[in-house]
Write a protein that holds these residues in place. Sequence first.
Motif, PDB file in Angstrom:
ATOM      1  N   ILE A  37       0.843  -1.200   0.000  1.00 30.66           N
ATOM      2  CA  ILE A  37       0.000   0.000   0.000  1.00 30.66           C
ATOM      3  C   ILE A  37       0.879   1.251   0.000  1.00 30.66           C
ATOM      4  CG2 ILE A  37      -1.734   1.273   1.307  1.00 30.66           C
ATOM      5  CD1 ILE A  37      -2.837  -1.411   2.216  1.00 30.66           C
ATOM      6  N   TYR A  44       1.299   7.109  -6.610  1.00 33.34           N
ATOM      7  CA  TYR A  44       0.354   8.223  -6.693  1.00 33.34           C
ATOM      8  C   TYR A  44       1.089   9.556  -6.640  1.00 33.34           C
ATOM      9  CZ  TYR A  44      -3.978  10.722  -6.211  1.00 33.34           C
ATOM     10  OH  TYR A  44      -5.029  11.563  -6.448  1.00 33.34           O
ATOM     11  N   HIS A  49      -1.452   7.600 -11.350  1.00 30.67           N
ATOM     12  CA  HIS A  49      -2.634   7.237 -10.568  1.00 30.67           C
ATOM     13  C   HIS A  49      -3.149   5.843 -10.910  1.00 30.67           C
ATOM     14  CE1 HIS A  49      -3.619  11.757  -9.849  1.00 30.67           C
ATOM     15  NE2 HIS A  49      -2.412  11.416  -9.505  1.00 30.67           N
ATOM     16  N   PHE A  50      -3.132   5.533 -12.207  1.00 28.70           N
ATOM     17  CA  PHE A  50      -3.662   4.237 -12.647  1.00 28.70           C
ATOM     18  C   PHE A  50      -2.817   3.097 -12.074  1.00 28.70           C
ATOM     19  CE2 PHE A  50      -4.246   0.990 -16.054  1.00 28.70           C
ATOM     20  CZ  PHE A  50      -5.585   0.783 -15.839  1.00 28.70           C
ATOM     21  N   ALA A  53      -3.614   2.555  -8.410  1.00 27.65           N
ATOM     22  CA  ALA A  53      -4.846   1.798  -8.168  1.00 27.65           C
ATOM     23  C   ALA A  53      -4.625   0.318  -8.460  1.00 27.65           C
ATOM     24  CB  ALA A  53      -5.975   2.344  -9.035  1.00 27.65           C
ATOM     25  N   VAL A  56      -2.827  -1.672  -5.684  1.00 35.33           N
ATOM     26  CA  VAL A  56      -3.660  -2.116  -4.561  1.00 35.33           C
ATOM     27  C   VAL A  56      -4.615  -3.215  -5.021  1.00 35.33           C
ATOM     28  CG1 VAL A  56      -5.314  -1.407  -2.820  1.00 35.33           C
ATOM     29  CG2 VAL A  56      -3.473   0.114  -3.451  1.00 35.33           C
ATOM     30  N   ILE A  57      -5.249  -3.050  -6.199  1.00 33.70           N
ATOM     31  CA  ILE A  57      -6.255  -4.021  -6.625  1.00 33.70           C
ATOM     32  C   ILE A  57      -5.601  -5.379  -6.881  1.00 33.70           C
ATOM     33  CG2 ILE A  57      -7.909  -4.623  -8.432  1.00 33.70           C
ATOM     34  CD1 ILE A  57      -8.354  -1.658  -8.867  1.00 33.70           C
ATOM     35  N   TYR A  59      -2.136  -6.496  -6.405  1.00 35.32           N
ATOM     36  CA  TYR A  59      -1.213  -7.106  -5.443  1.00 35.32           C
ATOM     37  C   TYR A  59      -1.831  -7.236  -4.065  1.00 35.32           C
ATOM     38  CZ  TYR A  59       2.394  -7.027  -8.923  1.00 35.32           C
ATOM     39  OH  TYR A  59       3.104  -7.261 -10.049  1.00 35.32           O
ATOM     40  N   ALA A  60      -2.240  -6.083  -3.472  1.00 34.63           N
ATOM     41  CA  ALA A  60      -2.750  -6.141  -2.104  1.00 34.63           C
ATOM     42  C   ALA A  60      -4.119  -6.812  -2.054  1.00 34.63           C
ATOM     43  CB  ALA A  60      -2.818  -4.733  -1.523  1.00 34.63           C
ATOM     44  N   VAL A 122       0.378  14.094 -14.545  1.00 37.45           N
ATOM     45  CA  VAL A 122      -0.464  12.939 -14.223  1.00 37.45           C
ATOM     46  C   VAL A 122      -0.576  12.022 -15.442  1.00 37.45           C
ATOM     47  CG1 VAL A 122      -2.779  12.222 -13.601  1.00 37.45           C
ATOM     48  CG2 VAL A 122      -1.756  14.191 -12.490  1.00 37.45           C
ATOM     49  N   ASN A 124      -2.767   9.240 -16.904  1.00 39.01           N
ATOM     50  CA  ASN A 124      -4.054   8.593 -16.627  1.00 39.01           C
ATOM     51  C   ASN A 124      -4.183   7.269 -17.377  1.00 39.01           C
ATOM     52  OD1 ASN A 124      -4.712   9.354 -19.231  1.00 39.01           O
ATOM     53  ND2 ASN A 124      -5.557  11.308 -18.535  1.00 39.01           N
ATOM     54  N   ALA A 125      -5.311   6.615 -17.146  1.00 37.20           N
ATOM     55  CA  ALA A 125      -5.507   5.259 -17.667  1.00 37.20           C
ATOM     56  C   ALA A 125      -5.375   5.214 -19.187  1.00 37.20           C
ATOM     57  CB  ALA A 125      -6.873   4.750 -17.238  1.00 37.20           C
TER      58      ALA A 125
END
Lengths: 160, 327
Positions: A37, A44, A49-50, A53, A56-57, A59-60, A122, A124-125
């Motif tokens: 985390i 971030y 940013h992507f 996210a 976390v989604i 790996y964590a 930034v 982005n996706a």
Amino acid sequence: MSVLFYASAFVSVLATLMAITRINVVHALLYFIVSLIALSVIFYTLGAHFAAALEVIVYAGAIMVMFLFVIMMLNLGKPTEEQERVWLKPGMWVGPSLLAAPLLVELVVMISGAKAQTQAGVINAKDVGIALFGPYVLAVELASLLLLAGLVGAYHLARK
Amino acid sequence: MFEFSVGSVLSIVFVLGVVLVSAAMLIWVERRFLGFFSERLGPNRVGPFGVLQSIADVGKLITKEDWIPPFADKYTFVIAPIVVPVVMLLSFAVIPFAPGVGVMDLNIGLLWIFAMAGLGAYSAMLGGIASNNKFALLGGLRAAGQMISYEVFMGISILGVVMLGNSFNMRELVEAQKDGWFVLPQFVGFIVFVIAGLAETKRWPFDLAEGESEIISGFNTEYSGMKFGLFFVGEYIGMFLLAMLIPVLFFGGWLAPFGWDIGPPLVSGLLWMTIKTTFWIVFFILVRAALVRPRYDQLMNYGWLVMLPLSLLNLLITGAVVLYQGS
């Protein structure tokens, strides 16, 4: 932002160290989740940013859950902890530390020579998607082939 | 600072207040409705119509003995119940309540919710493994298998919405539904999302992780007092989150249907969001009263053999249509 970066980097390094030195496997796993985390916060602060996210989604939130799932199945008890305690004796640290020390020195030298990349903006996706399916499309295809092989292997093992 | 804009103090206090009060009230609302559905009265003793029942429940839970079993892994046992309410509350940060009401306007809003939902799975698992109890471990295992599986379909089912809305930002997704709600072009995705969402909150009929009739109380067997209360409240906050996510993703969020705007955008938005959320909350309670709990193998077969192909097909067809229209 740089304060945030250093704070989360410190947390990440510390949590990883704790994850390696814990004897109880569930505690080690919890420290590792904290480390992941913290890594996501680093992404971030760098503007990715992507990637933050996804960190976390995937790996964590998914891979570590799988680890915990397997730990539940394995029924690790007191004997495992004893074994871990033997493996983590101070004497065991000498050899790997001697080998890793030159690498650490090399890394520090290399980083100190590099030009600092500050805030590339930034990402982005959409940018990630364009990069993945533009110049790196071959890498994506290779990764999917590798995953397919893993899938077929798992299916074969589970059928027996 | 003290006006309604995304991230202002007033907005944050409003969101936190609404979520906490609603989650507490939901416990009473659900028991009352369940009572009516099965021709009972439900809790009606504390306060008028029993509205203060939740306060009495909290009082009871706090004053109960807070027992940590001597055979449990103490630290993990204490951490486990904290995880779920915290991540569920964090998820509300990106929910658009109304134009200008919300905690933050994140460009990866939808992914943020999935990240938090992924972390929420740890609560039941850690509770199960830390209790050092056969039934708790079985409950934890069930929770883990169920949540990993249904997270996959939940993730794939909303990709159609992301493709149509062309964004991960929740506010942009709501604005993209000005000309028509996503529930019509994404009907399959919507059905998969509702079912997977119910499984993700571990609510009836997917509460196999608790399964009172088989494994005592599952992962929270050893928990008592407010530690149990945190698991309980976390579940209700999760239900409230799902009841707001479905309108935002598929039913136009704060947008009024057929242009039935009432008053200024803020009032109208809050009103329509309240109506839509209430509808889904009542729907979830009705589902709980109407359906029976499946067996675990049925749950897994249903997920991987029905939901996964459906959501993949939906993804494929939506992608093809979007590509065709774009060219």
